[in-house]
Design a protein around this motif. Sequence first.
Motif, PDB file in Angstrom:
ATOM      1  N   UNK A 124      41.747  26.959  58.195  1.00 22.36           N
ATOM      2  CA  UNK A 124      41.721  27.496  56.871  1.00 22.36           C
ATOM      3  C   UNK A 124      40.472  26.981  56.035  1.00 22.36           C
ATOM      4  N   UNK A 125      40.390  27.892  54.800  1.00 23.18           N
ATOM      5  CA  UNK A 125      39.485  27.404  53.899  1.00 23.18           C
ATOM      6  C   UNK A 125      40.050  27.794  52.430  1.00 23.18           C
ATOM      7  N   UNK A 126      39.982  26.706  51.520  1.00 23.30           N
ATOM      8  CA  UNK A 126      40.482  26.922  50.317  1.00 23.30           C
ATOM      9  C   UNK A 126      39.570  26.588  49.245  1.00 23.30           C
ATOM     10  N   UNK A 127      39.178  27.433  48.218  1.00 23.65           N
ATOM     11  CA  UNK A 127      38.147  27.344  47.114  1.00 23.65           C
ATOM     12  C   UNK A 127      38.932  27.611  45.820  1.00 23.65           C
ATOM     13  N   UNK A 128      38.865  26.703  44.988  1.00 24.86           N
ATOM     14  CA  UNK A 128      39.619  26.694  43.604  1.00 24.86           C
ATOM     15  C   UNK A 128      38.455  26.550  42.644  1.00 24.86           C
ATOM     16  N   UNK A 129      38.523  27.404  41.554  1.00 27.55           N
ATOM     17  CA  UNK A 129      37.464  27.231  40.411  1.00 27.55           C
ATOM     18  C   UNK A 129      38.381  27.574  38.971  1.00 27.55           C
ATOM     19  N   UNK A 130      38.547  26.559  38.228  1.00 30.55           N
ATOM     20  CA  UNK A 130      39.115  26.456  37.204  1.00 30.55           C
ATOM     21  C   UNK A 130      38.002  26.175  35.893  1.00 30.55           C
ATOM     22  N   UNK A 131      37.893  27.134  34.957  1.00 24.72           N
ATOM     23  CA  UNK A 131      36.822  26.896  34.034  1.00 24.72           C
ATOM     24  C   UNK A 131      37.300  26.838  32.520  1.00 24.72           C
ATOM     25  N   UNK A 132      36.541  26.178  31.806  1.00 21.43           N
ATOM     26  CA  UNK A 132      37.044  25.880  30.301  1.00 21.43           C
ATOM     27  C   UNK A 132      37.628  27.234  29.672  1.00 21.43           C
ATOM     28  N   UNK A 144      39.626  18.037  28.561  1.00 25.66           N
ATOM     29  CA  UNK A 144      39.344  17.682  30.152  1.00 25.66           C
ATOM     30  C   UNK A 144      37.979  17.252  29.892  1.00 25.66           C
ATOM     31  N   UNK A 145      37.718  16.099  31.121  1.00 29.68           N
ATOM     32  CA  UNK A 145      36.300  15.764  31.121  1.00 29.68           C
ATOM     33  C   UNK A 145      35.300  16.789  31.219  1.00 29.68           C
ATOM     34  N   UNK A 146      34.083  16.609  30.470  1.00 25.42           N
ATOM     35  CA  UNK A 146      33.190  17.748  30.668  1.00 25.42           C
ATOM     36  C   UNK A 146      32.185  17.231  31.689  1.00 25.42           C
ATOM     37  N   UNK A 147      31.778  18.344  32.506  1.00 27.62           N
ATOM     38  CA  UNK A 147      30.759  18.209  33.602  1.00 27.62           C
ATOM     39  C   UNK A 147      29.515  19.079  33.463  1.00 27.62           C
ATOM     40  N   UNK A 148      29.616  19.987  32.579  1.00 28.04           N
ATOM     41  CA  UNK A 148      28.512  20.839  32.047  1.00 28.04           C
ATOM     42  C   UNK A 148      28.046  20.694  30.886  1.00 28.04           C
ATOM     43  N   UNK A 149      27.029  20.049  30.574  1.00 26.36           N
ATOM     44  CA  UNK A 149      26.741  19.378  29.282  1.00 26.36           C
ATOM     45  C   UNK A 149      25.324  19.997  28.826  1.00 26.36           C
ATOM     46  N   UNK A 209      23.336  23.084  23.515  1.00 20.71           N
ATOM     47  CA  UNK A 209      24.158  24.020  22.618  1.00 20.71           C
ATOM     48  C   UNK A 209      25.526  24.304  23.107  1.00 20.71           C
ATOM     49  N   UNK A 210      25.913  23.949  24.255  1.00 19.70           N
ATOM     50  CA  UNK A 210      27.358  24.116  24.789  1.00 19.70           C
ATOM     51  C   UNK A 210      27.836  22.847  25.972  1.00 19.70           C
ATOM     52  N   UNK A 211      29.095  22.814  26.016  1.00 19.75           N
ATOM     53  CA  UNK A 211      29.448  21.880  27.126  1.00 19.75           C
ATOM     54  C   UNK A 211      30.887  22.401  27.440  1.00 19.75           C
ATOM     55  N   UNK A 219      35.811  12.606  24.425  1.00 19.71           N
ATOM     56  CA  UNK A 219      36.520  12.668  25.933  1.00 19.71           C
ATOM     57  C   UNK A 219      35.382  12.374  26.845  1.00 19.71           C
ATOM     58  N   UNK A 220      35.821  12.024  27.820  1.00 20.76           N
ATOM     59  CA  UNK A 220      35.003  11.688  29.093  1.00 20.76           C
ATOM     60  C   UNK A 220      33.899  12.706  29.614  1.00 20.76           C
ATOM     61  N   UNK A 221      32.886  12.203  29.875  1.00 19.64           N
ATOM     62  CA  UNK A 221      31.918  13.133  30.167  1.00 19.64           C
ATOM     63  C   UNK A 221      31.334  12.704  31.620  1.00 19.64           C
ATOM     64  N   UNK A 222      31.225  13.676  32.434  1.00 17.14           N
ATOM     65  CA  UNK A 222      30.801  13.459  33.902  1.00 17.14           C
ATOM     66  C   UNK A 222      29.525  14.346  34.023  1.00 17.14           C
ATOM     67  N   UNK A 223      28.448  13.661  33.618  1.00 16.61           N
ATOM     68  CA  UNK A 223      27.020  14.460  33.770  1.00 16.61           C
ATOM     69  C   UNK A 223      26.775  15.338  35.011  1.00 16.61           C
ATOM     70  N   UNK A 224      26.249  16.320  34.613  1.00 20.30           N
ATOM     71  CA  UNK A 224      26.211  17.459  36.156  1.00 20.30           C
ATOM     72  C   UNK A 224      24.835  16.654  36.838  1.00 20.30           C
TER      73      UNK A 224
END
Length: 270
Positions: free
Chosen positions: A79-87, A163-168, A171-173, A205-210
């Motif tokens: 099996x393969x499972x892919x999840x993508x939950x966006x802001x 939530x922690x930001x990982x795309x900064x 102009x947006x994050x 909030x916590x940042x996780x730089x990409x």
Amino acid sequence: MIVTPDEQHASQGLQAVATGRPVFIEKPLAASWQAAEHLRRAAAASGSLLQTGLILRYELQHALLQEEVAAGGFGELVSLRAKRNCSAAWFEGVADRAHTVFETLIHDIDLLLWFSGSQASRVMAMERRFGSHLSPEGCFALIQFASGCVGIAETSWFVPGQAPANLITETWQGTIDAELAVVGTRRTAQLRLLDAPLQIWGEQRQHCPDGLLWPQRQGRVLGALREELRDFVTAARSGIPSATASLNQAIGPRPFAWCKTRGPNALVRG
């Protein structure tokens, strides 16, 4: 390179490939299989090398994992499972321009096809809607591949602002909470995009730089986006289509005939 709003890709792509020059179109290639196939034929007729954006194929961790799967290290894929939950804050900007399947789930469908090395033979899909937009806020699919592997793909727009930001950017994050799980008869693996080794805690909030997709340093874009465009430039110079971002895999076979079953939001291959 066509990186305009999604709904313009097909018409602008046709004009671009008519020149005979190499053309890169950011995902989605088009809003339907028919339009994508039209682009493919037009490119072939003019001699234009056509490629589309499949950025996760160029992200190092995804690529290394796919190579190990393809080499047989996992045995037979179960099996393969892919999840993508966006802001959630991003949804309004795309809700009436592009369907969620083409905006976000496209990445996960491509990952399932890439890792399984097989075409889908049976699909059941559902959606969740909380408004009247073109796009549903959530899409979920159960996919059986010709190889026997079972795929689960889900995407939604519900990451809260805290939530922690990982795309900064300047102009947006926001956040892409994505993960991929691979289960084989000999090995299993889990890859989470949000679990970055670098975490910065501040007053908000916590940042996780990409550091994977398109990190920027000293005015330069690095990561998977750079590798994707480097691959296109190499293909354009040589005239040899990319072995990573195959146009045949991006378009796929003629789509299924669908029938509704078990409620208004369920779809099964007919």
